[in-house]
Design a protein around this motif. Structure first.
Motif, PDB file in Angstrom:
ATOM      1  N   UNK A   1       3.557   6.051  -6.507  1.00  0.00           N
ATOM      2  CA  UNK A   1       4.086   7.039  -5.567  1.00  0.00           C
ATOM      3  C   UNK A   1       3.002   7.999  -5.059  1.00  0.00           C
ATOM      4  N   UNK A   2       1.784   7.894  -5.619  1.00  0.00           N
ATOM      5  CA  UNK A   2       0.675   8.692  -5.074  1.00  0.00           C
ATOM      6  C   UNK A   2       0.254   8.174  -3.703  1.00  0.00           C
ATOM      7  N   UNK A   3       0.594   6.916  -3.436  1.00  0.00           N
ATOM      8  CA  UNK A   3       0.245   6.323  -2.144  1.00  0.00           C
ATOM      9  C   UNK A   3       1.378   6.560  -1.156  1.00  0.00           C
ATOM     10  N   UNK A   4       1.061   7.156  -0.022  1.00  0.00           N
ATOM     11  CA  UNK A   4       2.081   7.506   0.973  1.00  0.00           C
ATOM     12  C   UNK A   4       2.801   6.271   1.505  1.00  0.00           C
ATOM     13  N   UNK A   5       2.062   5.167   1.655  1.00  0.00           N
ATOM     14  CA  UNK A   5       2.677   3.944   2.173  1.00  0.00           C
ATOM     15  C   UNK A   5       3.805   3.473   1.258  1.00  0.00           C
ATOM     16  N   UNK A   6       3.547   3.433  -0.045  1.00  0.00           N
ATOM     17  CA  UNK A   6       4.565   2.980  -0.983  1.00  0.00           C
ATOM     18  C   UNK A   6       5.766   3.919  -0.983  1.00  0.00           C
ATOM     19  N   UNK A   7       5.515   5.216  -1.055  1.00  0.00           N
ATOM     20  CA  UNK A   7       6.607   6.199  -1.126  1.00  0.00           C
ATOM     21  C   UNK A   7       7.498   6.139   0.103  1.00  0.00           C
ATOM     22  N   UNK A   8       6.894   6.120   1.283  1.00  0.00           N
ATOM     23  CA  UNK A   8       7.684   6.094   2.519  1.00  0.00           C
ATOM     24  C   UNK A   8       8.387   4.750   2.699  1.00  0.00           C
ATOM     25  N   UNK A   9       7.745   3.652   2.275  1.00  0.00           N
ATOM     26  CA  UNK A   9       8.385   2.336   2.363  1.00  0.00           C
ATOM     27  C   UNK A   9       9.601   2.264   1.445  1.00  0.00           C
ATOM     28  N   UNK A  10       9.511   2.906   0.286  1.00  0.00           N
ATOM     29  CA  UNK A  10      10.652   2.961  -0.637  1.00  0.00           C
ATOM     30  C   UNK A  10      11.828   3.694   0.002  1.00  0.00           C
ATOM     31  N   UNK A  11      11.550   4.847   0.616  1.00  0.00           N
ATOM     32  CA  UNK A  11      12.617   5.629   1.264  1.00  0.00           C
ATOM     33  C   UNK A  11      13.278   4.806   2.365  1.00  0.00           C
TER      34      UNK A  11
END
Length: 536
Positions: free
Chosen positions: A275-285
């Motif tokens: 979740x430190x990576x913005x790509x992963x966090x936003x893709x999850x949302x």
């Protein structure tokens, strides 16, 4: 997380020999996907009939779907972790076996509870098929090359998602719904043989498999408590009650404990560092919203066709073709465009807007809404899902470290399934409460309709006392019109609950970092990293 900086100026190239080897390797994955989708879609249009025959109510109907989604969501990161540590081909074959055996066992269900239990086991296999297939694809194809082969997957999706509901409807109407659960067995055996013969995974460095069992239990308990609370609150107990307090409190405590365990574990189920990576966090949302739209639509549109428009299971399969067409067309076309030009973000933004528009428009439907309009609404929703679902996984795989490709891929799939699980539960609870409330308010109107039936009044008066999901198409005209209207209002209300999440997906995708797609497969990136480490 590392990103490849290759400019997206020209399309990837392969020699004819490389192309043939890729096709051979993909054959097993494609057939395995076909087994999974066929076993799921062949039952979709028959669920109203199945739950009615097993004397299940609306909550049972919801849990037949939710049980599968819940175990899929919880097992997905486990399969993903194992894919990073052990033989991926063997895992994929194991997932096929679990999925199909549980599906066949569901065909012998004698009650709604037994069906729910078998569907839960089915979800474990489905989690493996979803997670491991994504990891294997990353082994075989680079993110940039993948769009070239999406036509093959699109063709399989077309056969299973369009043919499955139609086949299921025909089987239910002519032979009986139980045979829907057996139809995938021959295909599964063929899939296992093809996977064994054609899927050759690259050798992996030995690693010791370590599974975070405590994390699994805490996650399962937290999610299950929330889902059970949502399903029965306002019915079996009040929203504000002692039961609510201990269920919600227990879920919060388990969720906090899960985070603590994951932070301290050497091999966490879901590495929170992702979740430190913005790509992963936003893709999850964004994936959560996609899951709610995708699973919610597949569940409740089938009910709408049969309970609000009087369709048979076969007719319901035909009537949902516009949504499936939207999904297939956009996934194939957009996949090809991304592969050719290396540009992905505009398609995801447009997809999230279409998904939101489709959900919002479906929240306005009534039992007598012009079906041409309903078809347009379904097409928009399907197009939105087709443009976002797989491409969100693609974007995350493009950024993930080779050593974390399994947990990163399964992480996005997990949250999509989790979103679908919670979404279907919330939408189902909203539908059930709305239907109960409307039937109570229209009790006088119903009694008048029953009284007008003459000799059949006593029979239908007794039938209406049942809490099981009704067969609306078999009801007399005066009663049928009321039930069609009530269920249509309840289903449109359910889609209203999905709209805010869809809007959230637009915002998440809009802020995704627009990183270029790498031309290297995961295996090639891992080899490059290993060489770099060896060379110091």
């Amino acid at each position: 997380m590392s990103a490849d900086t290759t400019a997206p100026s020209s399309a990837p190239t392969q020699t004819p020999l490389e192309h043939r080897r890729v096709l051979e390797a993909l054959a097993g994955l494609i057939l395995g996907m076909f087994v999974s989708m066929l076993a799921s879609t062949v039952v979709s249009t028959s669920l109203p009939v199945i739950v009615h025959d097993l004397e299940g109510d609306q909550n049972s109907y919801t849990w037949v779907v939710t049980a599968t989604l819940l175990t899929t969501a919880i097992s997905t990161p486990i399969w993903g972790k194992l894919a990073d540590l052990t033989n991926r081909k063997l895992l994929y074959q194991l997932a096929i076996v679990i999925f199909v055996l549980a599906t066949a066992a569901a065909g012998f269900s004698q009650s709604a509870a037994m069906l729910i239990a078998m569907r839960a086991i089915q979800g474990i296999g489905a989690g493996g098929l979803a997670a491991v297939s994504q990891v294997l694809m990353a082994d075989i194809l680079s993110p940039r090359e993948r769009g070239r082969y999406m036509g093959l997957f699109g063709a399989v999706m077309a056969v299973s998602t369009i043919g499955g509901p139609l086949l299921g409807g025909l089987i239910t109407d002519s032979i009986g719904w139980r045979w829907n659960f057996f139809v995938a067995l021959p295909v599964a055996i063929l899939a296992l043989v093809i996977v064994q013969l054609t899927l050759h995974t690259p050798p992996r460095r030995p690693g010791k498999a370590s599974i975070d069992y405590l994390g699994i239990v805490l996650l399962a308990v937290a999610v299950s408590l929330v889902l059970i609370w949502i399903t029965y609150a306002g019915d079996s107990y009040d929203w504000w009650s002692t039961t609510t307090l201990w269920m919600v409190g227990g879920a919060v405590i388990c969720a906090v404990a899960f985070v603590i365990v994951e932070l301290r574990s050497s091999e966490p189920l879901i590495p929170l560092t992702l979740f430190r990576d913005a790509t992963f966090t936003l893709a999850v949302i964004a994936s959560i919203a996609t899951g709610i739209a995708m699973f919610g639509a597949s569940v409740f549109l089938s009910q709408y066709m049969q309970l609000s428009r009087g369709a048979t299971p076969t007719e319901a399969g035909l009537m949902t073709i516009p949504m499936i067409a939207g999904l297939l067309i956009t996934s194939i076309v957009v996949g090809g465009l991304i592969s050719r030009h290396g540009i992905w973000k505009p398609y995801l933004v447009v997809g999230s807007v279409l998904l939101t528009a489709g959900a919002a428009l479906l929240s306005t439907i009534h039992y007598d809404t012009n079906f041409a309009l309903v078809s347009v609404y379904m097409f928009l929703l399907g197009a939105g899902v087709g443009m976002t679902m797989q491409n969100l996984v693609l974007v995350v795989q493009n950024r993930a470290l080779p050593s974390q490709i399994g947990v990163a891929s399964s992480g996005v799939t997990f949250f999509r399934s989790l979103g679908g699980t919670i979404g279907v539960t919330v939408m189902g609870a909203g539908l059930a409460s709305h239907v109960t409330e409307q039937l109570t308010q229209r009790k006088g109107e119903l009694m008048q309709a029953v009284a007008s039936l003459g000799d059949k009044a006593a029979y239908w008066g007794q039938q209406l006392q049942s809490t099981s999901v009704p067969k609306v198409s078999e009801m007399p005209e005066p009663i049928r019109v009321i039930f069609e209207d009530v269920y249509a209002q309840g289903i449109s209300h359910a889609f209203q609950l999905a709209v805010p999440f869809a809007v959230l997906s637009i915002l998440a995708i809009a802020f995704l970092p627009n990183a270029p797609l790498t031309r290297m497969t995961t295996s090639q990136r891992a080899e490059e990293s290993a060489v770099a480490v060896d060379n110091g």
